[in-house]
Write an enzyme that holds these catalytic residues in place. Structure first.
Site, PDB file in Angstrom:
ATOM      1  N   HIS A  72       0.597  -1.457  -0.060  1.00 50.37           N
ATOM      2  CA  HIS A  72       0.062   0.409   0.637  1.00 50.37           C
ATOM      3  C   HIS A  72       1.031   1.369   0.091  1.00 50.37           C
ATOM      4  O   HIS A  72       1.699   1.597   0.996  1.00 50.37           O
ATOM      5  CB  HIS A  72      -0.800   0.139   1.175  1.00 50.37           C
ATOM      6  CG  HIS A  72      -1.357  -1.264   1.685  1.00 50.37           C
ATOM      7  ND1 HIS A  72      -3.076  -1.139   2.758  1.00 50.37           N
ATOM      8  CD2 HIS A  72      -2.203  -1.956   0.250  1.00 50.37           C
ATOM      9  CE1 HIS A  72      -4.145  -2.121   2.086  1.00 50.37           C
ATOM     10  NE2 HIS A  72      -3.243  -2.682   0.290  1.00 50.37           N
ATOM     11  N   TYR A 201      -8.950   3.991   8.070  1.00 52.06           N
ATOM     12  CA  TYR A 201      -9.225   4.287  10.090  1.00 52.06           C
ATOM     13  C   TYR A 201     -10.625   5.630   9.952  1.00 52.06           C
ATOM     14  O   TYR A 201      -9.935   6.730   9.565  1.00 52.06           O
ATOM     15  CB  TYR A 201      -7.711   5.615  10.365  1.00 52.06           C
ATOM     16  CG  TYR A 201      -6.232   4.329  10.413  1.00 52.06           C
ATOM     17  CD1 TYR A 201      -6.354   3.871  11.865  1.00 52.06           C
ATOM     18  CD2 TYR A 201      -5.804   3.619   9.571  1.00 52.06           C
ATOM     19  CE1 TYR A 201      -5.406   2.553  11.491  1.00 52.06           C
ATOM     20  CE2 TYR A 201      -4.958   3.075   9.429  1.00 52.06           C
ATOM     21  CZ  TYR A 201      -4.314   2.551  10.840  1.00 52.06           C
ATOM     22  OH  TYR A 201      -3.360   1.445  10.844  1.00 52.06           O
ATOM     23  N   PRO A 293      -2.742  -0.941  18.893  1.00 54.31           N
ATOM     24  CA  PRO A 293      -2.188  -1.529  17.723  1.00 54.31           C
ATOM     25  C   PRO A 293      -2.795  -0.047  16.456  1.00 54.31           C
ATOM     26  O   PRO A 293      -2.865  -0.155  15.943  1.00 54.31           O
ATOM     27  CB  PRO A 293      -3.050  -2.720  17.484  1.00 54.31           C
ATOM     28  CG  PRO A 293      -4.429  -2.058  18.071  1.00 54.31           C
ATOM     29  CD  PRO A 293      -4.007  -1.542  19.943  1.00 54.31           C
ATOM     30  N   LYS A 297       2.391  -1.065  15.050  1.00 55.41           N
ATOM     31  CA  LYS A 297       3.925  -0.799  15.155  1.00 55.41           C
ATOM     32  C   LYS A 297       4.741  -2.308  16.240  1.00 55.41           C
ATOM     33  O   LYS A 297       5.509  -2.074  15.993  1.00 55.41           O
ATOM     34  CB  LYS A 297       4.110   0.621  16.231  1.00 55.41           C
ATOM     35  CG  LYS A 297       4.016   1.856  15.153  1.00 55.41           C
ATOM     36  CD  LYS A 297       5.611   1.591  14.348  1.00 55.41           C
ATOM     37  CE  LYS A 297       4.767   3.036  13.783  1.00 55.41           C
ATOM     38  NZ  LYS A 297       4.510   2.527  12.340  1.00 55.41           N
ATOM     39  N   TYR A 385       4.171   6.771  10.060  1.00 52.80           N
ATOM     40  CA  TYR A 385       3.334   5.470   9.664  1.00 52.80           C
ATOM     41  C   TYR A 385       4.224   4.240   9.431  1.00 52.80           C
ATOM     42  O   TYR A 385       3.698   3.282   9.370  1.00 52.80           O
ATOM     43  CB  TYR A 385       2.215   5.648   8.752  1.00 52.80           C
ATOM     44  CG  TYR A 385       1.064   4.529   8.957  1.00 52.80           C
ATOM     45  CD1 TYR A 385       0.624   4.114   9.770  1.00 52.80           C
ATOM     46  CD2 TYR A 385       1.255   3.813   7.324  1.00 52.80           C
ATOM     47  CE1 TYR A 385      -0.995   3.658   9.786  1.00 52.80           C
ATOM     48  CE2 TYR A 385       0.079   2.638   7.726  1.00 52.80           C
ATOM     49  CZ  TYR A 385      -0.946   2.622   8.625  1.00 52.80           C
ATOM     50  OH  TYR A 385      -1.831   1.260   8.943  1.00 52.80           O
TER      51      TYR A 385
HETATM   52  C1  PHB Z   1      -4.630  -5.587  10.796  1.00 57.81           C
HETATM   53  O1  PHB Z   1      -4.977  -5.345   9.607  1.00 57.81           O
HETATM   54  O2  PHB Z   1      -4.915  -6.239  11.719  1.00 57.81           O
HETATM   55  C2  PHB Z   1      -4.407  -3.574  11.593  1.00 57.81           C
HETATM   56  C3  PHB Z   1      -4.167  -3.164  10.270  1.00 57.81           C
HETATM   57  C4  PHB Z   1      -3.932  -1.726  11.092  1.00 57.81           C
HETATM   58  C5  PHB Z   1      -3.698  -1.509  12.563  1.00 57.81           C
HETATM   59  C6  PHB Z   1      -3.752  -2.473  13.238  1.00 57.81           C
HETATM   60  C7  PHB Z   1      -4.265  -3.832  13.006  1.00 57.81           C
HETATM   61  O3  PHB Z   1      -3.630  -0.473  12.491  1.00 57.81           O
END
Ligand code: PHB
Ligand code: APR
Length: 403
Positions: A72, A201, A293, A297, A385
């Site tokens: 991505h 998000y 999460p 990270k 990120y």
């Molecule tokens: C996930 O795909 O499990 C995932 C992706 C981004 C995050 C946390 C978990 O910030």
């Protein structure tokens, strides 16, 4: 039994360390409490930042990630029903992230380990650490009912948050920083179509939601919930109706749904242990720090810790120098604290705090608008990120680095 580096734990930290050491001709033995099926089958997070992509490729363990991972160039932040694109690649000078689940990384690392002709001692019990302040530390454990001892030059504590390694550092020199959030995440895996080409998000008055992915037919989504809520209160219909409400956009877009085949709730915690070393013991990954999460990270911090550790151990065997090993905690913690900061920042930026008054929610929405529309804001999100670099130089020498 004797080895150069005794590694406790076959998670990402322990397995990456073993491979990095092997490439330098350094011997190690991994002791793991669980079975191979268990570590290869547990669903965990899924985003690898550029720093980790580079480490896996350098180690020769990146082929399947490169073939099967979903790379991505950005992600989306969403609020007030509007979706804003964050061009991570553009604002980080060409870096990317890849969606490649942690258990797939584990499978690749375990295979590489066996291809190296090495073994992993699975299903060990009662692991204890001894003589870590001497030049010959030892790990004692039980396997098949027999007491065993592994004599090492170094011990790598890669045994996660609940493992015994961190607690082997004496209380008087170990300082632990912990922060609990009033937010939990409900995570699902569903047989449905991907929500978008990149992760979403979403901040919403009803709570945060994250739309992630695994494969074109399997999606991983999350909802902010009360950390003490019971998963039995969440029917599939309720989950989809919340995900839809929190992520729909003003132009009528709605998340594609489908059968949910696993769901669970977990609590979020930020944790840092200072120091990360004592004598011949070095701890890494979740054994030393955990993050919520939201910033994706966890695994990535584990990978960079062990990169620092393997370089320090390599220097020791190549020229007898302990310079880098002596600075292991300092080098790791400098980066760890920044990742902690970013994870805390993302969590507070995106989650709905039930205690906020309308002014504080207004400030939060203004922050979301700022970070997704200003060049400075976008650069800040992007460089964090995709993963900050390891800073090997001493902090006090920084003036000499930034002219
Ligand atoms: C996930 O795909 O499990 C995932 C992706 C981004 C995050 C946390 C978990 O910030
Ligand atoms: N003896 C031997 N092994 C142990 C013991 C013990 N007493 N205690 C724990 N372990 C093992 C666990 O079974 C696990 O396989 O140590 C391993 C630690 O792995 P992780 O918890 O995955 O930690 P780490 O390698 O630091 O990776 C951090 O993994 O769980 C995610 O969110 C976390 O993404 C982060 C990443």
């Amino acid at each position: 039994m004797k080895t150069q580096v005794g590694i406790i734990g076959a998670g990402p930290a322990g397995l990456i360390l073993a491979q990095l050491l092997h490439l330098q001709g350094i011997d190690s033995v991994i002791l793991e409490r669980k079975s191979r099926n268990n570590i290869e089958g547990t669903v965990k997070a899924g985003i690898l930042e550029q720093t980790t992509i580079d480490i896996l490729r350098e180690m020769g363990v990146g082929d399947r990630m490169d073939r099967e991972g979903h790379f991505h160039n950005g992600n989306y932040f969403q609020f007030n029903g509007q979706r804003r694109h964050i061009d991570l690649k553009k604002y980080s000078g060409g870096k990317q992230v890849v969606v490649y689940p942690q258990h797939e990384v584990i499978i690749d690392l375990v295979n590489a380990h066996y291809e190296n002709g090495k073994d992993i001692i699975f299903d060990v019990e009662d692991v204890t650490l001894h003589d870590i302040d001497t030049n010959q530390p030892k790990i004692r454990y039980r396997k098949n009912g027999l007491d065993e001892e592994l004599v090492c030059d170094f011990i790598a504590g890669c045994d996660g948050y609940h493992g015994p390694s961190r607690l082997a550092i004496p209380d008087n020199i170990r300082k632990e920083h912990v922060h609990f959030y009033q937010y939990g995440w409900l995570g699902i895996l569903s047989d449905s179509a991907p929500a978008a080409d990149e992760l979403i998000y979403a901040s919403h008055d009803q709570g945060f939601a994250l739309l992630s992915t695994r494969t074109p037919i399997l999606q991983r989504h999350y909802l902010q919930v009360d950390p003490f809520d019971d998963i039995a209160n969440w029917s599939d219909d309720r989950i989809w109706s919340e995900l839809t409400a929190r992520t729909k956009t003003n132009d009528g877009w709605q998340v594609p749904d489908g059968p949910i085949n696993s769901k669970g709730i977990f609590q979020m915690r930020s944790f840092v242990c200072e120091t990360m070393q004592f004598g011949r013991l070095f701890i890494a990954g979740d054994a030393a720090h955990t993050v919520p999460p939201t910033g994706a990270k966890g695994l990535n911090l584990a990978a960079t810790d062990v990169k620092v550790m393997s370089r320090g151990i390599t220097e020791f065997y190549q020229n007898g120098s302990t310079d880098l090993l002596d600075r292991y905690s300092e080098i790791c913690l400098r980066r760890v604290w920044k990742a902690e900061r970013f994870s805390y920042f993302m969590t507070r930026l995106l989650h709905t705090n039930p205690k906020f008054d309308s002014f504080e929610r207004g400030v939060q929405l203004a922050e979301l608008d700022y970070y997704t529309s200003s060049e400075a804001g976008l650069s800040t999100i992007a460089e964090n990120y995709v993963g900050l670099p390891i800073q090997w130089e001493k902090a006090e020498d920084l003036k000499a680095v930034i002219k």
